[in-house]
Design a protein around this motif. Structure first.
Motif, PDB file in Angstrom:
ATOM      1  N   TRP A  14      49.730  39.248  27.572  1.00 23.01           N
ATOM      2  CA  TRP A  14      48.729  40.135  28.171  1.00 23.01           C
ATOM      3  C   TRP A  14      49.381  41.247  28.963  1.00 23.01           C
ATOM      4  CZ3 TRP A  14      48.042  41.249  33.291  1.00 23.01           C
ATOM      5  CH2 TRP A  14      48.492  40.336  34.252  1.00 23.01           C
ATOM      6  N   ASN A  17      50.394  43.966  26.529  1.00 25.30           N
ATOM      7  CA  ASN A  17      49.211  44.719  26.090  1.00 25.30           C
ATOM      8  C   ASN A  17      48.710  45.642  27.202  1.00 25.30           C
ATOM      9  OD1 ASN A  17      48.944  43.659  23.465  1.00 25.30           O
ATOM     10  ND2 ASN A  17      48.042  41.775  24.302  1.00 25.30           N
ATOM     11  N   TYR A  18      48.731  45.099  28.401  1.00 20.12           N
ATOM     12  CA  TYR A  18      48.276  45.873  29.564  1.00 20.12           C
ATOM     13  C   TYR A  18      49.168  47.109  29.753  1.00 20.12           C
ATOM     14  CZ  TYR A  18      47.253  46.986  34.440  1.00 20.12           C
ATOM     15  OH  TYR A  18      46.903  47.642  35.589  1.00 20.12           O
ATOM     16  N   GLU A  46      44.345  39.718  32.885  1.00 16.12           N
ATOM     17  CA  GLU A  46      44.716  38.760  31.832  1.00 16.12           C
ATOM     18  C   GLU A  46      43.545  38.571  30.873  1.00 16.12           C
ATOM     19  OE1 GLU A  46      45.698  34.811  33.164  1.00 16.12           O
ATOM     20  OE2 GLU A  46      46.349  34.191  31.163  1.00 16.12           O
ATOM     21  N   PHE A  49      43.150  41.423  28.506  1.00 16.41           N
ATOM     22  CA  PHE A  49      44.265  41.777  27.619  1.00 16.41           C
ATOM     23  C   PHE A  49      44.913  40.613  26.884  1.00 16.41           C
ATOM     24  CE2 PHE A  49      43.979  45.573  30.231  1.00 16.41           C
ATOM     25  CZ  PHE A  49      44.188  46.566  29.275  1.00 16.41           C
ATOM     26  N   TYR A  50      44.440  39.366  27.110  1.00 16.55           N
ATOM     27  CA  TYR A  50      45.209  38.246  26.533  1.00 16.55           C
ATOM     28  C   TYR A  50      45.010  38.060  25.043  1.00 16.55           C
ATOM     29  CZ  TYR A  50      41.451  34.704  26.165  1.00 16.55           C
ATOM     30  OH  TYR A  50      40.336  33.994  25.814  1.00 16.55           O
ATOM     31  N   GLN A  51      43.914  38.554  24.505  1.00 14.53           N
ATOM     32  CA  GLN A  51      43.706  38.430  23.053  1.00 14.53           C
ATOM     33  C   GLN A  51      42.804  39.566  22.590  1.00 14.53           C
ATOM     34  OE1 GLN A  51      41.414  34.895  22.173  1.00 14.53           O
ATOM     35  NE2 GLN A  51      39.595  35.710  23.161  1.00 14.53           N
ATOM     36  N   GLY A  67      40.614  47.331  27.842  1.00 14.02           N
ATOM     37  CA  GLY A  67      41.357  46.164  27.370  1.00 14.02           C
ATOM     38  C   GLY A  67      41.138  45.901  25.893  1.00 14.02           C
ATOM     39  N   ASN A  69      40.537  42.986  24.725  1.00 11.53           N
ATOM     40  CA  ASN A  69      39.515  41.933  24.634  1.00 11.53           C
ATOM     41  C   ASN A  69      38.170  42.464  25.146  1.00 11.53           C
ATOM     42  OD1 ASN A  69      38.551  39.333  24.133  1.00 11.53           O
ATOM     43  ND2 ASN A  69      39.105  38.570  26.175  1.00 11.53           N
TER      44      ASN A  69
END
Ligand SMILES: O=P([O-])(O)O[C@H]1O[C@H](COP(=O)(O)O)[C@@H](O)[C@H](O)[C@H]1O
Ligand SMILES: [Mg+2]
Length: 586
Positions: A14, A17-18, A46, A49-51, A67, A69
């Motif tokens: 994440w 991605n962030y 998180e 951005f985690y998935q 984000g 997600n």
């Protein structure tokens, strides 16, 4: 939130991605401001951005914001790029057939709709976008009507106002099943959301790649809706004396439901004034979901003042419908999705049988978590019942198969979650069709001096007291997803031997497609596609199902039972629910 068992892993962390987002110099102001807030809140960052957002029961759905997600112009562009690439591969004819795009009343819905058109236009793909918001079922109808290759509906249905979503349709007008939506997801994941090419709306128009559609389509759809009415003499005669209250819950429903009811003969339709205007804040409801009693309460208040026969409310994209019916006492009784389906199916089959029009190969389709009440009614008329996984796309898929093979005539489809379909010119649940049919059902009973509630009681006496209930537990964020997975694992690995004191006789695990008979241990293969659902059948025909929602961060438990009296059925339902709770807590 992926409904399917195998979760696709995002390879980046994440934080990585962030960082990609943080480095962008060109984010729109609202997303930029949110990035600054997220910089102070690791947990929120998180979650955002985690998935990447994935396709669930009904397309992609998520909270709007910054984000991967989240629903924003970049994730919309990325998903659309996947569709565009698929259409590129299929060639010029497919691209010329184009894509129909509609949207609901949510914040950013219209903007996302045009973003999708801009991405498709950059690939030379023709788009048809509605001039203003339109319901999901009309979008489904229009894909078929214009012989388009695909459709996109920007909506998060009945979810909270912070959400938006992206439903994607194939050329049959049904939501794409996983086999097809996976191609789009996989291809979109290989693209960088920030560099997806887009064309300006002015260029789209100039190059004839964008056609704004509206009233002509409405007219064609309303003409098709006329075929839903079974007995026009009844609806015109009795309809003239009825009062109906209708609420679109601040969404898209009113514009078509009003004329649809009128043309069927229902002249006195009262729109709930506070809820009739589209509004993405859904200010008068906790949730714009006709499953919730609170969402219908304003309609019921109006009905009490005007002595209305029926209250109808639909969700913002107007595919779900909930109702309340007047009792002799003047109180209004809410019906469940399963009950609404039962009274409509019963009326439909009775009317067809009376007119000697019941096809020999008639078929009804429902989801595996919907009531067996409808199965009993279908059986009575010798009509075959088909069960599919949760998601109206699977009902649409069945309809297409019936049509391709010519082996069955589709009569009715429904899900417990307040979704119904009568005529296959729409290939998704259609609250406009349902509204017109339900009004006819109410007219049918009124002509006999009864209410729909009386009719339902008569059906209970004939078929048994079927009662169902759903329990949903919400667990948000990364931790929440893990909790849901753990609960599923618990039910899968430590199967209860009984619910409410009644033995489990058969376990269906749709993840490994196995059905196990408890007494013998004998296993059979289930024919439905893999899905993370468990269903337990009890010795007396009652059942329990559990699955993670594919549209919201929830785990859902469904219970269905039947008793000889309402009290017996309710008591068993309560006992089964108590076992579920014990197992959750254990
Ligand atoms: O949200 P809608 O009205 O589009 O409805 C969607 O979600 C419902 C609930 O799905 P889940 O239990 O996975 O959350 C499904 O039954 C339905 O088929 C689907 O179209
Ligand atoms: Mg909906």
């Amino acid at each position: 939130m992926d409904e399917r068992y195998a979760k696709k892993e995002n390879v980046m962390t994440w934080q990585e991605n962030y960082a990609v987002w943080q480095a962008r110099p060109d984010l729109p102001a609202d997303l930029q401001a949110e990035m600054e807030t997220l910089a102070q809140d690791d947990q929120a960052a998180e979650d955002a951005f985690y998935q990447p957002l994935s396709f669930g029961t009904a397309g992609m759905r998520g909270i709007m914001g910054a984000g991967i997600n989240r629903m924003n112009i970049y994730t919309v562009r990325q998903a659309t790029e996947g569709l565009a690439r698929l259409m590129d591969k299929r060639g010029a004819k497919v691209k010329a057939r184009g894509v129909v795009i509609s949207y609901d009343s949510r914040h950013h819905s219209q903007e996302f709709a045009f973003e999708a058109a801009r991405v498709l236009g950059a690939h030379g793909i023709k788009t048809y976008v509605f001039e203003s918001l339109r319901p999901t079922p009309e979008l489904s109808f229009t894909v078929r009507y214009l012989h388009a290759f695909a459709g996109i509906m920007i909506t998060a249905s009945h979810n909270p106002k912070a959400y938006n979503g992206y439903k994607i349709y194939g050329e049959d007008g049904g939501q794409m099943p996983p086999a097809e939506s996976d191609i789009i997801t996989n291809s979109s994941r290989q693209t960088d959301a920030f560099v997806v090419p887009v064309m300006s709306v002015a260029d789209l128009k100039e190059q004839d790649l964008l056609t704004i559609i509206g009233q002509d389509i409405d007219k064609a759809y309303l003409d098709a809706i006329k075929t839903v009415t079974i007995n026009p003499t009844l609806t015109e005669q009795v309809g003239a004396d009825m009062t109906l209250v209708y609420s679109p819950l601040h969404g898209t429903g009113a514009q078509l439901a009003g004329p649809a009811l009128k043309q069927a003969g229902f002249q006195h339709v009262q729109m709930v004034p506070e809820q009739v205007e589209p509004d993405g804040d859904f200010p008068t409801v906790e949730l714009p979901n006709p499953e919730s009693a609170q969402a219908l309460s304003m309609g019921i208040d109006l009905a009490k003042q005007t002595d209305a026969d029926v209250v109808i409310a639909v969700d913002p994209d107007a595919d779900r419908m909930g109702v309340a019916v007047r009792q002799p006492s003047g109180d209004y009784q809410l019906l469940t999705g399963n009950q609404i389906a039962a009274v409509m199916l019963n009326y439909l089959l009775t009317a067809l049988a009376d007119a000697d029009n019941l096809p020999a190969n008639g078929a009804v389709v429902k989801s595996i978590v919907s009531s067996e009440f409808a199965t009993a009614i279908a059986e009575h008329y010798d009509v075959e019942m088909f069960n599919v996984l949760t998601g109206f796309k699977y009902i649409a898929e069945k309809i297409q198969r019936f049509e391709d093979k010519g082996d069955h005539t589709f009569l009715f489809g429904f899900e417990e979650s307040y979704g119904y379909l009568v005529k296959s010119f729409t290939r998704d649940k259609d609250s406009i069709q349902a509204t017109v049919l339900f009004a006819e059902v109410a007219a049918y009973y009124k002509a006999q001096g009864k209410t729909v509630y009386d009719g339902l009681q008569a059906l209970f006496e004939q078929y048994g007291y079927f009662v169902e209930d759903t329990k949903a537990l919400t667990f948000t964020g990364v931790d929440g997803a893990e909790k849901i997975a753990n609960l599923m694992a618990k039910f899968r690995d430590e199967t209860p031997v009984a619910f409410g004191g009644v033995d489990v006789v058969k376990v269906e695990d749709f993840a490994n497609q196995k059905e196990t008979t408890v007494a013998t241990g004998v296993q059979h293969k289930l024919s439905l596609p893999k899905a993370n659902v468990l269903k337990y059948w009890l010795a007396d025909g009652s059942w329990v199902a559990v699955r993670p929602s594919g549209t919201e961060p929830k785990i859902k438990f469904y219970v269905g039972t039947k008793g000889n009296t309402p009290e017996a059925a309710q008591a068993e339902l309560a006992a089964i629910k108590a076992t579920i709770q014990e197992h959750i807590d254990a």
